[in-house]
Design a protein around this motif. Sequence first.
Motif, PDB file in Angstrom:
ATOM      1  N   ILE A   1       0.847  -1.194   0.000  1.00  0.00           N
ATOM      2  CA  ILE A   1       0.000   0.000   0.000  1.00  0.00           C
ATOM      3  C   ILE A   1       0.882   1.245   0.000  1.00  0.00           C
ATOM      4  CG2 ILE A   1      -0.212  -0.022   2.530  1.00  0.00           C
ATOM      5  CD1 ILE A   1      -3.084   1.100   2.112  1.00  0.00           C
ATOM      6  N   ALA A   2       0.483   2.242  -0.766  1.00  0.00           N
ATOM      7  CA  ALA A   2       1.256   3.486  -0.864  1.00  0.00           C
ATOM      8  C   ALA A   2       0.656   4.551   0.035  1.00  0.00           C
ATOM      9  CB  ALA A   2       1.273   3.978  -2.309  1.00  0.00           C
ATOM     10  N   LEU A   3       1.525   5.332   0.655  1.00  0.00           N
ATOM     11  CA  LEU A   3       1.069   6.511   1.392  1.00  0.00           C
ATOM     12  C   LEU A   3       0.797   7.626   0.386  1.00  0.00           C
ATOM     13  CD1 LEU A   3       3.528   6.588   4.444  1.00  0.00           C
ATOM     14  CD2 LEU A   3       1.322   5.415   4.214  1.00  0.00           C
ATOM     15  N   ARG A   4      -0.378   8.232   0.483  1.00  0.00           N
ATOM     16  CA  ARG A   4      -0.767   9.242  -0.504  1.00  0.00           C
ATOM     17  C   ARG A   4      -0.960  10.633   0.108  1.00  0.00           C
ATOM     18  NH1 ARG A   4      -3.273   4.459  -1.987  1.00  0.00           N
ATOM     19  NH2 ARG A   4      -2.889   3.774  -4.127  1.00  0.00           N
ATOM     20  N   ASP A   5      -1.050  10.699   1.421  1.00  0.00           N
ATOM     21  CA  ASP A   5      -1.246  11.988   2.083  1.00  0.00           C
ATOM     22  C   ASP A   5       0.118  12.646   2.272  1.00  0.00           C
ATOM     23  OD1 ASP A   5      -1.903  14.167   3.578  1.00  0.00           O
ATOM     24  OD2 ASP A   5      -3.074  13.072   5.076  1.00  0.00           O
ATOM     25  N   LEU A   6       0.575  13.367   1.252  1.00  0.00           N
ATOM     26  CA  LEU A   6       1.921  13.931   1.278  1.00  0.00           C
ATOM     27  C   LEU A   6       2.067  15.028   2.313  1.00  0.00           C
ATOM     28  CD1 LEU A   6       2.719  14.077  -2.554  1.00  0.00           C
ATOM     29  CD2 LEU A   6       3.057  12.204  -0.914  1.00  0.00           C
ATOM     30  N   ASP A   7       0.954  15.605   2.764  1.00  0.00           N
ATOM     31  CA  ASP A   7       1.016  16.649   3.787  1.00  0.00           C
ATOM     32  C   ASP A   7       1.121  16.087   5.198  1.00  0.00           C
ATOM     33  OD1 ASP A   7       0.830  18.727   1.910  1.00  0.00           O
ATOM     34  OD2 ASP A   7      -1.363  18.551   1.862  1.00  0.00           O
ATOM     35  N   ASP A   8       0.856  14.799   5.353  1.00  0.00           N
ATOM     36  CA  ASP A   8       0.920  14.178   6.681  1.00  0.00           C
ATOM     37  C   ASP A   8       1.299  12.707   6.527  1.00  0.00           C
ATOM     38  OD1 ASP A   8       0.723  13.603   9.356  1.00  0.00           O
ATOM     39  OD2 ASP A   8      -1.476  13.586   9.415  1.00  0.00           O
ATOM     40  N   LEU A   9       2.530  12.469   6.111  1.00  0.00           N
ATOM     41  CA  LEU A   9       2.968  11.103   5.857  1.00  0.00           C
ATOM     42  C   LEU A   9       2.908  10.242   7.119  1.00  0.00           C
ATOM     43  CD1 LEU A   9       6.063  11.566   3.521  1.00  0.00           C
ATOM     44  CD2 LEU A   9       3.819  10.656   2.897  1.00  0.00           C
ATOM     45  N   ALA A  10       3.350  10.794   8.240  1.00  0.00           N
ATOM     46  CA  ALA A  10       3.344  10.018   9.477  1.00  0.00           C
ATOM     47  C   ALA A  10       1.917   9.667   9.884  1.00  0.00           C
ATOM     48  CB  ALA A  10       4.055  10.782  10.588  1.00  0.00           C
ATOM     49  N   GLY A  11       0.992  10.635   9.748  1.00  0.00           N
ATOM     50  CA  GLY A  11      -0.399  10.362  10.062  1.00  0.00           C
ATOM     51  C   GLY A  11      -0.988   9.299   9.146  1.00  0.00           C
ATOM     52  N   ASN A  12      -0.640   9.367   7.863  1.00  0.00           N
ATOM     53  CA  ASN A  12      -1.090   8.358   6.903  1.00  0.00           C
ATOM     54  C   ASN A  12      -0.551   6.982   7.300  1.00  0.00           C
ATOM     55  OD1 ASN A  12      -1.180   8.404   3.217  1.00  0.00           O
ATOM     56  ND2 ASN A  12      -2.071   7.001   4.678  1.00  0.00           N
ATOM     57  N   ALA A  13       0.730   6.941   7.689  1.00  0.00           N
ATOM     58  CA  ALA A  13       1.317   5.669   8.125  1.00  0.00           C
ATOM     59  C   ALA A  13       0.608   5.128   9.364  1.00  0.00           C
ATOM     60  CB  ALA A  13       2.804   5.858   8.397  1.00  0.00           C
ATOM     61  N   ARG A  14       0.257   6.011  10.287  1.00  0.00           N
ATOM     62  CA  ARG A  14      -0.456   5.558  11.487  1.00  0.00           C
ATOM     63  C   ARG A  14      -1.819   4.981  11.123  1.00  0.00           C
ATOM     64  NH1 ARG A  14       2.170  10.099  13.798  1.00  0.00           N
ATOM     65  NH2 ARG A  14       0.429  11.484  13.323  1.00  0.00           N
TER      66      ARG A  14
ATOM     67  N   SER B   1       9.622  14.448   7.484  1.00  0.00           N
ATOM     68  CA  SER B   1       8.315  13.831   7.292  1.00  0.00           C
ATOM     69  C   SER B   1       8.459  12.388   6.813  1.00  0.00           C
ATOM     70  CB  SER B   1       7.499  14.653   6.290  1.00  0.00           C
ATOM     71  OG  SER B   1       6.242  14.065   6.059  1.00  0.00           O
ATOM     72  N   TRP B   2       9.364  12.169   5.862  1.00  0.00           N
ATOM     73  CA  TRP B   2       9.606  10.828   5.322  1.00  0.00           C
ATOM     74  C   TRP B   2      10.099   9.904   6.428  1.00  0.00           C
ATOM     75  CZ3 TRP B   2      12.744   6.751   4.387  1.00  0.00           C
ATOM     76  CH2 TRP B   2      12.592   6.015   3.200  1.00  0.00           C
ATOM     77  N   LEU B   3      11.053  10.377   7.208  1.00  0.00           N
ATOM     78  CA  LEU B   3      11.631   9.561   8.272  1.00  0.00           C
ATOM     79  C   LEU B   3      10.622   9.295   9.387  1.00  0.00           C
ATOM     80  CD1 LEU B   3      15.180  11.163   8.446  1.00  0.00           C
ATOM     81  CD2 LEU B   3      14.582   8.915   7.499  1.00  0.00           C
ATOM     82  N   ALA B   4       9.764  10.274   9.663  1.00  0.00           N
ATOM     83  CA  ALA B   4       8.731  10.068  10.680  1.00  0.00           C
ATOM     84  C   ALA B   4       7.763   8.967  10.255  1.00  0.00           C
ATOM     85  CB  ALA B   4       7.978  11.370  10.936  1.00  0.00           C
ATOM     86  N   ALA B   5       7.430   8.942   8.972  1.00  0.00           N
ATOM     87  CA  ALA B   5       6.562   7.871   8.463  1.00  0.00           C
ATOM     88  C   ALA B   5       7.280   6.534   8.537  1.00  0.00           C
ATOM     89  CB  ALA B   5       6.143   8.182   7.033  1.00  0.00           C
ATOM     90  N   ALA B   6       8.562   6.525   8.200  1.00  0.00           N
ATOM     91  CA  ALA B   6       9.339   5.287   8.306  1.00  0.00           C
ATOM     92  C   ALA B   6       9.379   4.783   9.743  1.00  0.00           C
ATOM     93  CB  ALA B   6      10.749   5.506   7.769  1.00  0.00           C
ATOM     94  N   ASP B   7       9.446   5.702  10.698  1.00  0.00           N
ATOM     95  CA  ASP B   7       9.411   5.320  12.110  1.00  0.00           C
ATOM     96  C   ASP B   7       8.112   4.599  12.452  1.00  0.00           C
ATOM     97  OD1 ASP B   7      11.912   6.373  12.713  1.00  0.00           O
ATOM     98  OD2 ASP B   7      11.117   8.305  13.375  1.00  0.00           O
ATOM     99  N   GLU B   8       7.005   5.107  11.936  1.00  0.00           N
ATOM    100  CA  GLU B   8       5.705   4.477  12.203  1.00  0.00           C
ATOM    101  C   GLU B   8       5.648   3.075  11.605  1.00  0.00           C
ATOM    102  OE1 GLU B   8       3.414   5.681  14.128  1.00  0.00           O
ATOM    103  OE2 GLU B   8       4.224   7.717  14.374  1.00  0.00           O
ATOM    104  N   VAL B   9       6.151   2.934  10.380  1.00  0.00           N
ATOM    105  CA  VAL B   9       6.168   1.633   9.712  1.00  0.00           C
ATOM    106  C   VAL B   9       7.029   0.648  10.506  1.00  0.00           C
ATOM    107  CG1 VAL B   9       6.911   0.415   7.624  1.00  0.00           C
ATOM    108  CG2 VAL B   9       5.729   2.622   7.427  1.00  0.00           C
ATOM    109  N   ALA B  10       8.218   1.085  10.877  1.00  0.00           N
ATOM    110  CA  ALA B  10       9.133   0.212  11.603  1.00  0.00           C
ATOM    111  C   ALA B  10       8.596  -0.147  12.980  1.00  0.00           C
ATOM    112  CB  ALA B  10      10.498   0.893  11.733  1.00  0.00           C
ATOM    113  N   GLY B  11       7.990   0.830  13.666  1.00  0.00           N
ATOM    114  CA  GLY B  11       7.470   0.584  15.004  1.00  0.00           C
ATOM    115  C   GLY B  11       6.392  -0.482  15.027  1.00  0.00           C
ATOM    116  N   ALA B  12       5.663  -0.604  13.933  1.00  0.00           N
ATOM    117  CA  ALA B  12       4.603  -1.616  13.841  1.00  0.00           C
ATOM    118  C   ALA B  12       5.096  -2.912  13.208  1.00  0.00           C
ATOM    119  CB  ALA B  12       3.439  -1.060  13.026  1.00  0.00           C
ATOM    120  N   GLU B  13       6.397  -2.987  12.935  1.00  0.00           N
ATOM    121  CA  GLU B  13       7.017  -4.154  12.301  1.00  0.00           C
ATOM    122  C   GLU B  13       6.412  -4.454  10.940  1.00  0.00           C
ATOM    123  OE1 GLU B  13       7.102  -7.411  15.071  1.00  0.00           O
ATOM    124  OE2 GLU B  13       8.531  -6.402  16.376  1.00  0.00           O
TER     125      GLU B  13
END
Length: 271
Positions: free
Chosen positions: A95-108, A141-153
């Motif tokens: 799945i792709a993240l599409r909310d470019l204004d809130d990548l971390a929120g999209n990842a969550r 923003s990119w790294l914050a989204a990556a943190d969310e992805v990694a945190g959820a394994e």
Amino acid sequence: MSPSLEPAFAGLVDDAAIFPPGDVPLPEAVAAHAARTPQEGAELVGSFVLRDTDLPAVRGLEAPLSVVVTGGAGQLAGPAGLCGRLGLRLAALEIALRDLDDLAGNARRVVAAVDAARAEGVLDEHLPIFVELPLDDPGHSWLAAADEVAGAELRLKLRTGGLEAHHVPSSATLAAWIDAALDRETPFKCTAGLHHAVRHDEGHGFLNVLAATRLAFDGGSREEVVATLESRDAAALAARDLTGVRRWFTSFGSCSVAEPWADLRELGLVA
């Protein structure tokens, strides 16, 4: 005798024949995938990649499927449930993240949808979920989204090419993505642009990415990783030790299996 592959290459390519620039009609792509022989690179292939909207058209397909979710986080559970009802083998969701204004929120939101689907028993706990981050330098923003992805394994999906030159990330950007994944101990797959083993004028080489990932994991500097991604020395790349690299760089989607297979044979990497 059937050809044999080193562990670094077995199942490395996810068959994405129906996607651009291949655009093979689904029935033809399914037939070719099912009929591929070892001499044609069957052992090189992992899963068959298709869109969630394609699932009703592949009843009876025995191959493991990587399903690309065409909608948002709320549509994650649907394809998994449909695969179960149709008796299809689900190997991964993408799945792709599409909310470019809130990548971390999209990842969550993706993480929450995965958690809910697992709690309901729709998604297997161990099913790989690949989250595609945008084609951009990895800023905050990119790294914050990556943190969310990694945190959820969950896992990362990195786009390494496309139909136009600006869709190909620079070697510096790709090196930064690889570092970000390894820093978070997060496996990743690549998609697009890796048809050939070695770096060329139009894009990256999958052998370069394998070698660069191993080098980064071993503590190589960013400059060394970039140089490895830029290298066109096929013999030197073919001689690299790739032991264990697939723990991190799991696979790449390619609309061609014949091209990577031919390159491996030419480089003497198929026994």
